[in-house]
Motif scaffolding. Structure first.
Motif, PDB file in Angstrom:
ATOM      1  N   PRO A 211       0.813  -1.230   0.000  1.00 33.94           N
ATOM      2  CA  PRO A 211       0.000   0.000   0.000  1.00 33.94           C
ATOM      3  C   PRO A 211       0.839   1.270   0.000  1.00 33.94           C
ATOM      4  CG  PRO A 211      -0.867  -1.586   1.577  1.00 33.94           C
ATOM      5  CD  PRO A 211       0.463  -2.104   1.131  1.00 33.94           C
ATOM      6  N   TYR A 212       1.957   1.266   0.713  1.00 35.83           N
ATOM      7  CA  TYR A 212       2.788   2.470   0.780  1.00 35.83           C
ATOM      8  C   TYR A 212       3.466   2.722  -0.568  1.00 35.83           C
ATOM      9  CZ  TYR A 212       2.082   1.351   5.691  1.00 35.83           C
ATOM     10  OH  TYR A 212       1.519   1.038   6.895  1.00 35.83           O
ATOM     11  N   ARG A 213       3.870   1.651  -1.251  1.00 37.28           N
ATOM     12  CA  ARG A 213       4.458   1.834  -2.581  1.00 37.28           C
ATOM     13  C   ARG A 213       3.430   2.375  -3.565  1.00 37.28           C
ATOM     14  NH1 ARG A 213       7.702  -3.949  -2.869  1.00 37.28           N
ATOM     15  NH2 ARG A 213       9.324  -3.415  -1.338  1.00 37.28           N
ATOM     16  N   ARG A 214       2.214   1.879  -3.486  1.00 40.50           N
ATOM     17  CA  ARG A 214       1.174   2.380  -4.373  1.00 40.50           C
ATOM     18  C   ARG A 214       0.857   3.838  -4.085  1.00 40.50           C
ATOM     19  NH1 ARG A 214      -3.047  -2.782  -4.242  1.00 40.50           N
ATOM     20  NH2 ARG A 214      -1.725  -4.219  -5.487  1.00 40.50           N
ATOM     21  N   LEU A 215       0.805   4.203  -2.792  1.00 42.58           N
ATOM     22  CA  LEU A 215       0.560   5.600  -2.449  1.00 42.58           C
ATOM     23  C   LEU A 215       1.685   6.491  -2.960  1.00 42.58           C
ATOM     24  CD1 LEU A 215      -0.803   5.289   1.212  1.00 42.58           C
ATOM     25  CD2 LEU A 215      -2.088   5.927  -0.829  1.00 42.58           C
ATOM     26  N   GLY A 216       2.934   5.985  -2.848  1.00 39.42           N
ATOM     27  CA  GLY A 216       4.057   6.762  -3.358  1.00 39.42           C
ATOM     28  C   GLY A 216       3.987   6.963  -4.860  1.00 39.42           C
ATOM     29  N   ARG A 217       3.658   5.862  -5.591  1.00 35.26           N
ATOM     30  CA  ARG A 217       3.527   5.993  -7.050  1.00 35.26           C
ATOM     31  C   ARG A 217       2.374   6.914  -7.429  1.00 35.26           C
ATOM     32  NH1 ARG A 217       4.581   0.196  -7.213  1.00 35.26           N
ATOM     33  NH2 ARG A 217       2.344  -0.143  -7.446  1.00 35.26           N
ATOM     34  N   MET A 218       1.248   6.801  -6.698  1.00 36.47           N
ATOM     35  CA  MET A 218       0.103   7.652  -7.003  1.00 36.47           C
ATOM     36  C   MET A 218       0.434   9.117  -6.738  1.00 36.47           C
ATOM     37  SD  MET A 218      -3.753   7.463  -5.413  1.00 36.47           S
ATOM     38  CE  MET A 218      -3.149   7.912  -3.778  1.00 36.47           C
ATOM     39  N   PHE A 219       1.130   9.384  -5.643  1.00 40.57           N
ATOM     40  CA  PHE A 219       1.517  10.765  -5.334  1.00 40.57           C
ATOM     41  C   PHE A 219       2.459  11.312  -6.398  1.00 40.57           C
ATOM     42  CE2 PHE A 219       4.442  13.757  -3.280  1.00 40.57           C
ATOM     43  CZ  PHE A 219       3.529  14.718  -2.844  1.00 40.57           C
TER      44      PHE A 219
ATOM     45  N   PRO B 287       1.732   3.335  21.306  1.00 39.72           N
ATOM     46  CA  PRO B 287       2.107   2.212  20.417  1.00 39.72           C
ATOM     47  C   PRO B 287       0.900   1.488  19.844  1.00 39.72           C
ATOM     48  CG  PRO B 287       3.408   2.190  22.431  1.00 39.72           C
ATOM     49  CD  PRO B 287       2.321   3.190  22.637  1.00 39.72           C
ATOM     50  N   MET B 288      -0.167   1.361  20.641  1.00 41.90           N
ATOM     51  CA  MET B 288      -1.372   0.706  20.136  1.00 41.90           C
ATOM     52  C   MET B 288      -2.006   1.512  19.011  1.00 41.90           C
ATOM     53  SD  MET B 288      -3.061  -0.622  23.722  1.00 41.90           S
ATOM     54  CE  MET B 288      -4.388  -1.419  22.829  1.00 41.90           C
ATOM     55  N   ALA B 289      -1.965   2.845  19.125  1.00 37.49           N
ATOM     56  CA  ALA B 289      -2.520   3.682  18.058  1.00 37.49           C
ATOM     57  C   ALA B 289      -1.711   3.541  16.777  1.00 37.49           C
ATOM     58  CB  ALA B 289      -2.550   5.141  18.501  1.00 37.49           C
ATOM     59  N   LEU B 290      -0.371   3.507  16.893  1.00 40.44           N
ATOM     60  CA  LEU B 290       0.470   3.324  15.709  1.00 40.44           C
ATOM     61  C   LEU B 290       0.232   1.966  15.069  1.00 40.44           C
ATOM     62  CD1 LEU B 290       3.824   4.868  16.994  1.00 40.44           C
ATOM     63  CD2 LEU B 290       2.156   5.898  15.447  1.00 40.44           C
ATOM     64  N   LEU B 291       0.139   0.923  15.898  1.00 42.38           N
ATOM     65  CA  LEU B 291      -0.147  -0.410  15.361  1.00 42.38           C
ATOM     66  C   LEU B 291      -1.523  -0.455  14.692  1.00 42.38           C
ATOM     67  CD1 LEU B 291       1.242  -2.698  18.227  1.00 42.38           C
ATOM     68  CD2 LEU B 291       2.261  -2.243  15.984  1.00 42.38           C
ATOM     69  N   GLY B 292      -2.479   0.279  15.272  1.00 35.18           N
ATOM     70  CA  GLY B 292      -3.806   0.319  14.654  1.00 35.18           C
ATOM     71  C   GLY B 292      -3.787   0.985  13.284  1.00 35.18           C
ATOM     72  N   VAL B 293      -3.009   2.074  13.150  1.00 34.80           N
ATOM     73  CA  VAL B 293      -2.900   2.742  11.848  1.00 34.80           C
ATOM     74  C   VAL B 293      -2.245   1.816  10.824  1.00 34.80           C
ATOM     75  CG1 VAL B 293      -1.813   4.656  10.627  1.00 34.80           C
ATOM     76  CG2 VAL B 293      -2.875   5.048  12.854  1.00 34.80           C
ATOM     77  N   LEU B 294      -1.171   1.125  11.239  1.00 37.50           N
ATOM     78  CA  LEU B 294      -0.515   0.182  10.335  1.00 37.50           C
ATOM     79  C   LEU B 294      -1.449  -0.947   9.938  1.00 37.50           C
ATOM     80  CD1 LEU B 294       3.040  -0.057  11.954  1.00 37.50           C
ATOM     81  CD2 LEU B 294       2.371   1.221   9.916  1.00 37.50           C
ATOM     82  N   ALA B 295      -2.243  -1.422  10.891  1.00 35.56           N
ATOM     83  CA  ALA B 295      -3.173  -2.511  10.587  1.00 35.56           C
ATOM     84  C   ALA B 295      -4.252  -2.058   9.604  1.00 35.56           C
ATOM     85  CB  ALA B 295      -3.812  -3.029  11.875  1.00 35.56           C
ATOM     86  N   VAL B 296      -4.723  -0.819   9.765  1.00 38.08           N
ATOM     87  CA  VAL B 296      -5.763  -0.321   8.856  1.00 38.08           C
ATOM     88  C   VAL B 296      -5.212  -0.180   7.437  1.00 38.08           C
ATOM     89  CG1 VAL B 296      -7.182   1.688   8.325  1.00 38.08           C
ATOM     90  CG2 VAL B 296      -7.091   0.810  10.649  1.00 38.08           C
ATOM     91  N   ILE B 297      -3.946   0.261   7.313  1.00 37.72           N
ATOM     92  CA  ILE B 297      -3.369   0.491   5.986  1.00 37.72           C
ATOM     93  C   ILE B 297      -2.912  -0.816   5.341  1.00 37.72           C
ATOM     94  CG2 ILE B 297      -1.516   1.643   4.721  1.00 37.72           C
ATOM     95  CD1 ILE B 297      -1.608   3.861   6.794  1.00 37.72           C
ATOM     96  N   SER B 298      -2.150  -1.615   6.091  1.00 37.13           N
ATOM     97  CA  SER B 298      -1.539  -2.816   5.519  1.00 37.13           C
ATOM     98  C   SER B 298      -2.349  -4.081   5.763  1.00 37.13           C
ATOM     99  CB  SER B 298      -0.129  -3.011   6.092  1.00 37.13           C
ATOM    100  OG  SER B 298       0.693  -1.908   5.811  1.00 37.13           O
TER     101      SER B 298
END
Length: 251
Positions: free
Chosen positions: A64-72, A151-162
């Motif tokens: 997902p991060y690579r796709r976001l980078g290419r899209m940007f 840390p739980m919030a960061l893990l939650g963001v990563l889980a939502v994206i990846s």
């Protein structure tokens, strides 16, 4: 990957190969490679088609991060290209008007629309301000959490994206079948030849340096890079410190 093979004195042919290990980030249409057949002969290979499928759950985490980078990057290029065309058209129109009104006693002059450029800069300022306000709100909300919640919030963001990409990759990896590829090469496969993680890793071997070889990653002609990442992290730390100080001061 579908590759077109060419060799002096031989007819061209097309092969298909499955990449079942490593990372496919560097594989793209038009890239050249070397193919060795069963007789040990080398062929000039060129990738003519690429069908993307997950190779591993680890690769799916970064997809997902690579796709976001290419899209940007694509969006920035489109905006820059449209702006360049607009500037060229405006300059061409101004030059045509100046040429038509040119007389022996007058010289062409290009008009400068102050209001137009002021509007452009104002729009850019509003966009930057909106982005800054959104980032400040996110940082303020993040700092409002307890230490054990961060840390739980960061893990939650990563889980939502990846998370969705990793789940889809897991299902696709457990449904890989070698049968269609073998049948395309003239074999008759009547059963399901499943490719699990261990089998896929054995099928695709990553290139390694020969024993005793050394690799130098230092480019004496490389341009000096600015430490933008350090600047960015420093700015983020400054913003976090200011927000933390403001929060404790108001509390």
């Amino acid at each position: 990957i579908y590759c077109q093979l060419s060799r002096a004195g031989e007819a061209d042919k097309v092969i298909v190969a499955a990449v079942t290990a490593g990372d496919a980030g560097g594989i793209m249409v038009g890239r050249h490679a070397v193919f060795y057949d069963r007789q040990g002969r080398d062929w000039d290979a060129k990738v003519i088609r690429l069908i993307e499928n997950p190779i591993s759950v680890r690769e799916a985490f970064w997809t997902p991060y690579r796709r976001l980078g290419r899209m940007f990057a694509d969006q920035v290029q489109k905006i820059a290209r449209a702006r360049e065309q607009s500037v060229e058209q405006s300059a061409t129109k101004t030059l045509d008007n100046a040429t038509k009104s040119l007389s022996p006693t007058t010289a062409p002059a290009a008009a400068f629309d102050v209001g137009r450029f002021a509007g452009i800069f104002a729009a850019i300022g509003l966009a930057v301000g909106a982005i800054g306000t959104a980032l400040a709100s996110v940082m303020a909300g993040f700092l409002a959490l307890h230490v054990w919640q961060m840390p739980m919030a960061l893990l939650g963001v990563l889980a939502v994206i990846s998370g969705p990409s990793m789940i889809m990759a897991w299902f696709k990896l457990h449904s890989r079948n070698l049968g269609p590829i073998l049948e395309g090469n003239g074999w008759a496969i009547n059963t399901r030849a499943r490719i699990n993680i261990a089998f896929g890793t054995a099928l695709t071997q990553l290139a390694q340096l020969p024993p005793g070889a050394e690799r130098s990653l230092i480019d004496p002609y490389a341009e000096k890079r600015q430490p933008w990442l350090v600047y960015f992290l420093g700015g983020v730390l400054v913003v976090l410190a200011v927000l933390w100080w403001h929060r404790h001061k108001s509390g």
